[in-house]
Design an enzyme around this catalytic site. Structure first.
Site, PDB file in Angstrom:
ATOM      1  N   CYS A 122     -10.223  -8.775 -13.929  1.00  0.00           N
ATOM      2  CA  CYS A 122     -11.374  -9.073 -14.779  1.00  0.00           C
ATOM      3  C   CYS A 122     -12.436  -9.888 -14.042  1.00  0.00           C
ATOM      4  CB  CYS A 122     -10.938  -9.894 -15.989  1.00  0.00           C
ATOM      5  SG  CYS A 122      -9.577  -9.162 -16.894  1.00  0.00           S
ATOM      6  N   ARG A 166     -13.934  -5.429  -8.371  1.00  0.00           N
ATOM      7  CA  ARG A 166     -12.656  -6.077  -8.693  1.00  0.00           C
ATOM      8  C   ARG A 166     -11.737  -5.159  -9.502  1.00  0.00           C
ATOM      9  NH1 ARG A 166     -13.112 -11.802  -8.373  1.00  0.00           N
ATOM     10  NH2 ARG A 166     -11.653 -12.117 -10.084  1.00  0.00           N
ATOM     11  N   TRP A 218      -9.958  -5.687 -17.118  1.00  0.00           N
ATOM     12  CA  TRP A 218      -8.903  -4.870 -16.526  1.00  0.00           C
ATOM     13  C   TRP A 218      -7.695  -5.041 -17.447  1.00  0.00           C
ATOM     14  CZ3 TRP A 218      -4.109  -5.660 -13.898  1.00  0.00           C
ATOM     15  CH2 TRP A 218      -3.716  -4.589 -13.084  1.00  0.00           C
ATOM     16  N   ASN A 226     -10.370 -14.427 -17.928  1.00  0.00           N
ATOM     17  CA  ASN A 226      -9.634 -13.732 -16.873  1.00  0.00           C
ATOM     18  C   ASN A 226      -8.288 -14.438 -16.775  1.00  0.00           C
ATOM     19  OD1 ASN A 226      -8.710 -12.508 -14.550  1.00  0.00           O
ATOM     20  ND2 ASN A 226     -10.106 -13.591 -13.171  1.00  0.00           N
ATOM     21  N   GLY A 227      -7.185 -13.661 -16.724  1.00  0.00           N
ATOM     22  CA  GLY A 227      -5.860 -14.281 -16.634  1.00  0.00           C
ATOM     23  C   GLY A 227      -4.959 -13.762 -17.734  1.00  0.00           C
ATOM     24  N   GLU A 231       0.986   1.559   5.873  1.00  0.00           N
ATOM     25  CA  GLU A 231      -0.383   1.267   5.452  1.00  0.00           C
ATOM     26  C   GLU A 231      -1.164   2.571   5.227  1.00  0.00           C
ATOM     27  OE1 GLU A 231      -1.865  -1.051   4.217  1.00  0.00           O
ATOM     28  OE2 GLU A 231      -3.987  -0.711   4.576  1.00  0.00           O
ATOM     29  N   LYS A 269      -2.831   3.686   1.702  1.00  0.00           N
ATOM     30  CA  LYS A 269      -4.257   4.041   1.570  1.00  0.00           C
ATOM     31  C   LYS A 269      -4.395   5.398   0.891  1.00  0.00           C
ATOM     32  CE  LYS A 269      -5.793   0.998   2.004  1.00  0.00           C
ATOM     33  NZ  LYS A 269      -5.392  -0.301   2.448  1.00  0.00           N
ATOM     34  N   GLU A 301      -3.336   5.234  -2.912  1.00  0.00           N
ATOM     35  CA  GLU A 301      -4.145   4.459  -3.860  1.00  0.00           C
ATOM     36  C   GLU A 301      -5.517   5.076  -4.113  1.00  0.00           C
ATOM     37  OE1 GLU A 301      -4.911   0.365  -2.787  1.00  0.00           O
ATOM     38  OE2 GLU A 301      -5.085   0.885  -0.698  1.00  0.00           O
ATOM     39  N   HIS A 343      18.330  10.692   7.730  1.00  0.00           N
ATOM     40  CA  HIS A 343      19.244  10.026   6.793  1.00  0.00           C
ATOM     41  C   HIS A 343      18.843  10.291   5.341  1.00  0.00           C
ATOM     42  CE1 HIS A 343      21.218   8.108  10.126  1.00  0.00           C
ATOM     43  NE2 HIS A 343      20.048   7.695  10.577  1.00  0.00           N
ATOM     44  N   LYS A 369      -9.148  -5.409  -7.399  1.00  0.00           N
ATOM     45  CA  LYS A 369      -9.322  -5.941  -6.047  1.00  0.00           C
ATOM     46  C   LYS A 369      -8.582  -7.253  -5.873  1.00  0.00           C
ATOM     47  CE  LYS A 369     -11.071  -6.100  -1.930  1.00  0.00           C
ATOM     48  NZ  LYS A 369     -10.403  -5.212  -0.952  1.00  0.00           N
TER      49      LYS A 369
HETATM   50  C1  F6R Z   1      -4.427  -2.183  -0.883  1.00  0.00           C
HETATM   51  C2  F6R Z   1      -4.785  -3.545  -1.242  1.00  0.00           C
HETATM   52  C3  F6R Z   1      -3.757  -4.389  -1.891  1.00  0.00           C
HETATM   53  C4  F6R Z   1      -3.916  -5.851  -1.453  1.00  0.00           C
HETATM   54  C5  F6R Z   1      -2.946  -6.745  -2.246  1.00  0.00           C
HETATM   55  C6  F6R Z   1      -3.013  -8.172  -1.765  1.00  0.00           C
HETATM   56  O1  F6R Z   1      -5.486  -1.522  -0.256  1.00  0.00           O
HETATM   57  O2  F6R Z   1      -5.892  -3.967  -1.047  1.00  0.00           O
HETATM   58  O3  F6R Z   1      -2.473  -3.925  -1.638  1.00  0.00           O
HETATM   59  O4  F6R Z   1      -3.649  -5.928  -0.089  1.00  0.00           O
HETATM   60  O5  F6R Z   1      -3.278  -6.685  -3.600  1.00  0.00           O
HETATM   61  O6  F6R Z   1      -4.295  -8.693  -1.889  1.00  0.00           O
HETATM   62  P1  F6R Z   1      -4.764  -9.928  -1.042  1.00  0.00           P
HETATM   63  O7  F6R Z   1      -4.772  -9.508   0.396  1.00  0.00           O
HETATM   64  O8  F6R Z   1      -6.128 -10.254  -1.553  1.00  0.00           O
HETATM   65  O9  F6R Z   1      -3.780 -11.025  -1.286  1.00  0.00           O
END
Ligand code: F6R
Length: 609
Positions: free
Chosen positions: A2, A27, A74, A99-100, A482, A486, A489, A505, A604
């Site tokens: 949020c 976000r 959110w 937010n929270g 990673e 990517k 997501e 395995h 985010k």
């Molecule tokens: C994936 C992504 C998330 C963040 C995770 C941690 O692309 O961005 O997996 O890496 O939510 O966020 P931070 O790094 O802000 O603690």
């Protein structure tokens, strides 16, 4: 997660609030709303499901007021729906954005229902606005009402509250979620982060845990958790309003992928001398602390966790320092046993991730003495709550999928490996080698970006697939993780990563013509092993997509596609190959018409558990 914006001014604040929401879109959210106190001292509110532009279309100049709050939601409690969108209002008198998560909302809801309050949403938030109203009815003072209401709340919050009883006033509070106050001339603001307010101010106060702020046009007064008035430092942001603009790029994610050579250069600037890493880069007293360190524990989430996994290879192989890595949401609920003289390292782009913050707090309670945050946001809670900090200089990362924050975390980890390793096995020569290689990294990253067109040519092979496998060995295994994250997501293709040696395995059973298999194959001593694993895929009719170091000499054929990568030292390979996987995920997602910068269901900055 949020986003909150609020303003108290002389002019109409609706355009400021809407622009702020637009700047917080990154976000992640599913609905948005705004409330103001209009010229007749009444509360007016507009909410809508969908994008900020949908809200704007509804507003269409119909609402104006000099005091207001706005929100992107959110969904956590209650589906995305107009009635669940914020601001929430109690009895036409108090409006609130939050937010929270309020953990005891059910209990409060039961009590308030008995008192005659009506609920119009399924959210955990609505209990807060009723609680504040209850106290406002007694005190007729918004600040006092908020302060009396807060002790009833269990959980995390950043709040903005206005009331028709006090049209020129905005009260804000934070516990567990970020909130900044923006200082203008004759007008003041609040927001979840500075990006929202850059068009109106560059002067900010970062609220601390438990702070309550009372804003009027003339002044901002801040009370700490004990209710005492406090002076918090005013910070001048160096970001300009267009630092968070997309420029010529179609998406923020692409812009951020292309910013990596610059972000890496900036992360190295002032951190390295000719041949060594400056210990001071990690904060005051780092040198003396590092002299005592015998082990490293890394804790992080998501992409940042993947950076930590790569770091472990480096700490153990180069610096010969034992290193463990764990996702924060697991660490915080375990009873971990850490060796004496452990450096507790958190990695986070935002520095506000609730699980990572809780893991840090947990580490302190079990006696960890030395903590270091590797983080992209200087004013974040994580940096403030850690003894030492190394700031990545990636610049604001707006795309939900983390890119430049990840590669700059890898750079930061190598700086730490060099600094700790110099004191032991790695020695000055090893440090000199790392520093020398890091200097070449921006150019290597440019070279990887120049393969963009070749990466795009693979897109048709992925666009209609439901699944994909990613393979790597050594440091390239977390790189493959990673790459898979990517892809899943932003393109919603189910993707899994495996250490290539694990294929036989189990996962080999999945391989068929519909399962593209991506492999990252730099020129290191593990290549021959990886090559054998790739043959296992070929033999089962799988289609291979290999990013391979030129010197490996992998040849392409009908079912083996190869993008040749310029020879790269193994130490720099995780950054170089990650850039290629980022490009692959990006272009596949674009071809599917996905919402690249705001993928569905994601946020985010994950400020809730
Ligand atoms: C994936 C992504 C998330 C963040 C995770 C941690 O692309 O961005 O997996 O890496 O939510 O966020 P931070 O790094 O802000 O603690």
């Amino acid at each position: 997660m949020c986003g909150i914006v609020g303003a108290v001014a002389q002019r109409d604040v609706v355009p400021i609030l809407v622009e702020g929401l637009r700047r917080l879109e990154y976000r992640g959210y599913d609905s948005a709303g705004v409330a103001v106190i209009d010229g007749d001292a009444h509360l007016a509110r507009t909410r809508s499901v969908g994008k900020v532009r949908d809200l704007e279309a509804r507003l269409d100049g119909h609402m104006a007021g000099a005091t207001g709050i706005a929100h992107t939601r959110w969904a956590t409690h209650g589906r995305p729906a107009t009635e669940n969108a914020h601001p929430h209002i109690c009895r036409k008198t108090v409006a609130l954005v939050h937010n929270g998560i309020i953990e005891n909302h059910e209990e409060l809801r039961r009590a308030q229902t008995k008192l005659g309050f009506e609920f119009t949403s399924d959210t955990d938030t609505e209990v807060i606005v009723h609680e504040i109203y209850r106290h406002l009815a007694d005190t007729h003072d918004l600040l006092e009402a908020v302060r009396r209401a807060l002790p009833a709340l269990r959980g995390a919050y950043a709040l903005g509250v206005i009331t028709s009883e006090a049209p020129g006033r905005l009260v804000a509070a934070r516990r567990g979620c970020p909130l900044v106050v923006g200082l203008g001339i004759g007008e003041h603001f609040i927001a979840s982060d500075v990006a929202a307010l850059l068009p109106v101010t560059q002067r900010f106060i970062f609220l601390e845990e438990g702070d309550v702020a009372d804003l009027t046009r003339e002044r901002v007064t801040i009370y700490d958790a004990s209710g005492q008035i406090v002076e918090r430092p005013v910070k001048q942001s160096e970001l300009s309003a267009d630092a968070v603009a997309r420029g010529e790029y179609r998406h923020y994610m692409l812009k951020e992928i292309y910013e990596q050579p610059r972000a890496i250069t900036d992360t190295l600037t002032n951190r390295i001398g000719l041949h060594h890493v400056y210990d001071e880069a990690f904060g005051t007293g780092a040198a003396a602390i590092f002299d005592t360190i015998e082990a490293v524990q890394i804790v992080a989430c998501g992409t940042s966790y993947h950076a930590g996994l790569i770091g472990r290879y480096w700490f153990e192989a180069l610096a010969e320092i034992p290193c463990s890595v764990e996702v924060a949401s697991e660490f915080r609920y375990r009873r971990p046993r850490l060796a004496p003289h452990t450096l507790f390292v958190t990695l986070s782009q935002s520095g506000e991730t609730a699980d990572t913050l809780a893991a840090l707090a947990h580490a302190k309670t079990i006696g960890v003495e030395h903590t270091l945050a590797i983080c992209n946001v200087p004013e974040s809670a994580l940096v403030r709550q850690s003894g030492l900090a190394l700031l990545t200089q990636a610049g604001p990362e707006i795309g939900v999928a983390s890119t430049k924050a990840f590669t700059t975390q890898l750079v930061a980890l190598l700086l730490l490996v060099a600094s700790l390793g110099r004191r032991g096995h790695l020695g000055g020569d090893g440090e000199r080698r790392i520093v020398g290689l890091l200097r070449t990294l921006p150019v290597l990253t440019e070279q990887a970006l120049s393969l963009d067109a070749a990466v795009q040519s693979w897109v048709p092979a992925f666009a209609n697939k439901q699944h994909a496998l990613f393979l790597g060995r050594g440091t390239q295994y977390p790189v493959a993780m990673e790459g898979a994250l990517k892809l899943k997501e932003i393109s919603y293709i189910h993707a899994e990563a495996y250490p290539a040696g694990e294929l036989k395995h189990g996962p080999l059973a999945l391989v068929d013509a519909d399962m593209p298999v991506v492999a990252v194959a730099p020129g290191n001593e593990l290549f021959e092993k990886l090559h054998s694993n790739l043959q296992e895929v070929r033999a089962r009719g799988g289609e291979l997509f290999v990013f391979a170091d030129a010197k490996n000499g992998i040849t392409a054929d009908e079912r083996t596609h190869v993008i040749t990568v310029p020879p790269t030292d193994d130490l720099m390979a995780p950054v170089v190959y990650t850039v290629l996987l980022q490009l692959l995920a990006y272009h596949v997602a674009v071809s599917k018409g996905a919402d690249i910068d705001q993928p569905r269901n994601l946020a985010k900055s994950v400020t809730v558990e």
